[in-house]
Design an enzyme around this catalytic site. Structure first.
Site, PDB file in Angstrom:
ATOM      1  CG  ASP A  46      -1.867   1.172   1.239  1.00 40.64           C
ATOM      2  OD1 ASP A  46      -2.959   1.026   0.663  1.00 40.64           O
ATOM      3  OD2 ASP A  46      -1.518   2.239   1.795  1.00 40.64           O
ATOM      4  CE1 TYR A  51       0.835   7.818   2.392  1.00 40.17           C
ATOM      5  CE2 TYR A  51       1.163   5.523   1.836  1.00 40.17           C
ATOM      6  CZ  TYR A  51       0.404   6.507   2.415  1.00 40.17           C
ATOM      7  OH  TYR A  51      -0.777   6.177   3.028  1.00 40.17           O
ATOM      8  CE  LYS A  76      -3.581   4.695   0.453  1.00 43.89           C
ATOM      9  NZ  LYS A  76      -2.159   4.570   0.837  1.00 43.89           N
ATOM     10  CG  HIS A 109      -4.340   9.770   0.164  1.00 38.49           C
ATOM     11  ND1 HIS A 109      -3.002   9.641  -0.113  1.00 38.49           N
ATOM     12  CD2 HIS A 109      -4.479   9.343   1.436  1.00 38.49           C
ATOM     13  CE1 HIS A 109      -2.371   9.166   0.941  1.00 38.49           C
ATOM     14  NE2 HIS A 109      -3.246   8.972   1.899  1.00 38.49           N
TER      15      HIS A 109
HETATM   16  P1  NAD Z   1       0.799   1.342  11.926  1.00 35.55           P
HETATM   17  O1  NAD Z   1      -0.367   1.252  12.825  1.00 35.55           O
HETATM   18  O2  NAD Z   1       1.037   0.300  10.916  1.00 35.55           O
HETATM   19  O3  NAD Z   1       2.047   1.520  12.879  1.00 35.55           O
HETATM   20  C1  NAD Z   1       3.351   1.530  12.400  1.00 35.55           C
HETATM   21  C2  NAD Z   1       4.298   1.748  13.586  1.00 35.55           C
HETATM   22  O4  NAD Z   1       4.029   0.759  14.574  1.00 35.55           O
HETATM   23  C3  NAD Z   1       5.757   1.544  13.173  1.00 35.55           C
HETATM   24  O5  NAD Z   1       6.327   2.755  12.740  1.00 35.55           O
HETATM   25  C4  NAD Z   1       6.388   1.058  14.463  1.00 35.55           C
HETATM   26  O6  NAD Z   1       6.694   2.148  15.273  1.00 35.55           O
HETATM   27  C5  NAD Z   1       5.255   0.276  15.108  1.00 35.55           C
HETATM   28  N1  NAD Z   1       5.337  -1.183  14.861  1.00 35.55           N
HETATM   29  C6  NAD Z   1       5.115  -1.856  13.700  1.00 35.55           C
HETATM   30  N2  NAD Z   1       5.208  -3.179  13.891  1.00 35.55           N
HETATM   31  C7  NAD Z   1       5.511  -3.354  15.203  1.00 35.55           C
HETATM   32  C8  NAD Z   1       5.748  -4.485  16.014  1.00 35.55           C
HETATM   33  N3  NAD Z   1       5.676  -5.717  15.523  1.00 35.55           N
HETATM   34  N4  NAD Z   1       6.030  -4.292  17.327  1.00 35.55           N
HETATM   35  C9  NAD Z   1       6.097  -3.043  17.854  1.00 35.55           C
HETATM   36  N5  NAD Z   1       5.867  -1.924  17.133  1.00 35.55           N
HETATM   37  C10 NAD Z   1       5.589  -2.080  15.827  1.00 35.55           C
HETATM   38  O7  NAD Z   1       0.742   2.822  11.269  1.00 35.55           O
HETATM   39  P2  NAD Z   1       0.833   3.467   9.832  1.00 35.55           P
HETATM   40  O8  NAD Z   1       2.112   3.252   9.160  1.00 35.55           O
HETATM   41  O9  NAD Z   1       0.388   4.879  10.062  1.00 35.55           O
HETATM   42  O10 NAD Z   1      -0.315   2.715   8.998  1.00 35.55           O
HETATM   43  C11 NAD Z   1      -0.080   1.585   8.178  1.00 35.55           C
HETATM   44  C12 NAD Z   1      -0.321   1.911   6.727  1.00 35.55           C
HETATM   45  O11 NAD Z   1      -1.624   2.455   6.525  1.00 35.55           O
HETATM   46  C13 NAD Z   1       0.601   3.023   6.179  1.00 35.55           C
HETATM   47  O12 NAD Z   1       1.925   2.593   5.980  1.00 35.55           O
HETATM   48  C14 NAD Z   1      -0.157   3.398   4.941  1.00 35.55           C
HETATM   49  O13 NAD Z   1       0.060   2.436   3.917  1.00 35.55           O
HETATM   50  C15 NAD Z   1      -1.596   3.358   5.433  1.00 35.55           C
HETATM   51  N6  NAD Z   1      -2.092   4.694   5.870  1.00 35.55           N
HETATM   52  C16 NAD Z   1      -3.051   5.288   5.115  1.00 35.55           C
HETATM   53  C17 NAD Z   1      -3.553   6.519   5.464  1.00 35.55           C
HETATM   54  C18 NAD Z   1      -4.630   7.163   4.631  1.00 35.55           C
HETATM   55  O14 NAD Z   1      -4.971   8.338   4.837  1.00 35.55           O
HETATM   56  N7  NAD Z   1      -5.205   6.442   3.695  1.00 35.55           N
HETATM   57  C19 NAD Z   1      -3.076   7.196   6.605  1.00 35.55           C
HETATM   58  C20 NAD Z   1      -2.092   6.556   7.369  1.00 35.55           C
HETATM   59  C21 NAD Z   1      -1.627   5.305   7.003  1.00 35.55           C
END
Ligand code: NAD
Length: 278
Positions: A46, A51, A76, A109
């Site tokens: 994704d 990004y 997106k 998005h």
């Molecule tokens: P997430 O909830 O996936 O959290 C990621 C963070 O959690 C990492 O940076 C790390 O600090 C921690 N983490 C990950 N795996 C872990 C583990 N096993 N143990 C401990 N900590 C851990 O947050 P995200 O990146 O904001 O969201 C995931 C994806 O969603 C994004 O990469 C993106 O593709 C999507 N997204 C979309 C939008 C949108 O507006 N459409 C907004 C935000 C994110």
């Protein structure tokens, strides 16, 4: 190899229920992170124009030795390209950056109701062109509320295949999820780990101890059992592997319910009714 379930979308296409998100992964780190994910068995990436790492995602997929058809790639539309001509140009740039002639899924998005005269309907019609041309195998939206979706429903031809919204245990989004279930729109939950903020929660920790899994694995499993599509982000190889290792255990219905009850309607991201892009 871990077996990831597929979800059927409302247009007959399928999407792996679990994938890898690359928001906030620096371009210089993206090839390595996506390569680690693909080696660990992830088959769904994704990304987004905003990004700034689509080219590196494309490079990692190309280098993986997998056929393009084996990896589901989402991107997106950026917030400053909602006008039809700008959206067409931006979509061309996405395909070029990814080095592919189609994306599996392309999303608006953000609805941006306070910009472009609130006309996300014309933006959606432009995505419908990409879909009809076969250059986006599926199209969908992100951060849309039921009232935005009702407008699309009333004024356009194609129902979004997905709505990608913020979902994590402190923000369970039951109203939007129920609306989308009723209209055959699959839910993708972004920030599924609440960006790490829920991993110290005592309820989640105690379920994790009992299951012999980590808090992150329990939270991801909760999403999967609720039927949502998720793609956690990490750049740490051990965590990338840990996050996909969730298909060999199940939470009880009571555990799923206990996690759902942690809801506090606590949004981490922007309010889609107010957000005007950056
Ligand atoms: P997430 O909830 O996936 O959290 C990621 C963070 O959690 C990492 O940076 C790390 O600090 C921690 N983490 C990950 N795996 C872990 C583990 N096993 N143990 C401990 N900590 C851990 O947050 P995200 O990146 O904001 O969201 C995931 C994806 O969603 C994004 O990469 C993106 O593709 C999507 N997204 C979309 C939008 C949108 O507006 N459409 C907004 C935000 C994110």
């Amino acid at each position: 190899m871990t077996s990831i379930p597929d979800i059927s979308l409302n247009n007959g296409q399928t999407i792996p229920q679990f994938g890898f998100g690359v928001f906030q992964i620096q371009p210089k780190d993206t090839v390595a992170a996506v390569s680690t994910a693909l080696k660990a068995g992830y088959r769904h990436i994704d990304t987004a124009e905003m990004y700034r790492n689509e080219a590196e995602v494309g490079e990692a997929v190309a280098k993986s030795g997998l056929d393009r058809g084996e990896v589901f790639v989402t991107s997106k539309l950026k917030n400053d390209a909602h006008e039809p001509d700008e959206a067409r140009q931006a979509f061309e740039e996405t395909l070029k950056a990814l080095g592919t002639d189609y994306v599996d899924l392309f999303l608006i998005h953000w609805p941006l109701p306070t910009r472009y005269g609130g006309d996300f309907v014309q933006t959606w019609r432009t995505l419908e062109e990409f879909y009809r041309e076969g250059r986006a195998r599926s199209i969908g939206v992100s951060n849309f509320q039921p009232h935005h979706l009702r407008r699309l429903h009333g004024e356009t031809d194609i129902i979004p295949a997905v709505n990608q919204i913020e979902v994590y245990p402190y923000f369970t989004q039951d109203e939007v999820r129920d609306f989308c279930a009723e209209h055959q729109i699959a839910i993708e939950g972004w920030s599924p780990l609440g960006q790490g903020t829920v991993l110290g929660d005592p309820v989640i920790r105690s379920i994790a101890e009992r299951a012999g899994k980590t808090p992150a694995q329990v939270v991801l499993r909760w999403h999967i059992q609720r039927g949502d599509i998720v793609f956690p982000k990490s750049v740490t190889p051990d965590r990338i592997k840990e996050n996909i290792d969730i298909f060999d255990f199940e939470l009880s219905a009571a555990d799923v319910e206990d996690i759902t009850l942690l809801n506090k309607n606590e949004r981490l991201g922007f309010d889609p009714d107010k957000f005007a892009g950056m």
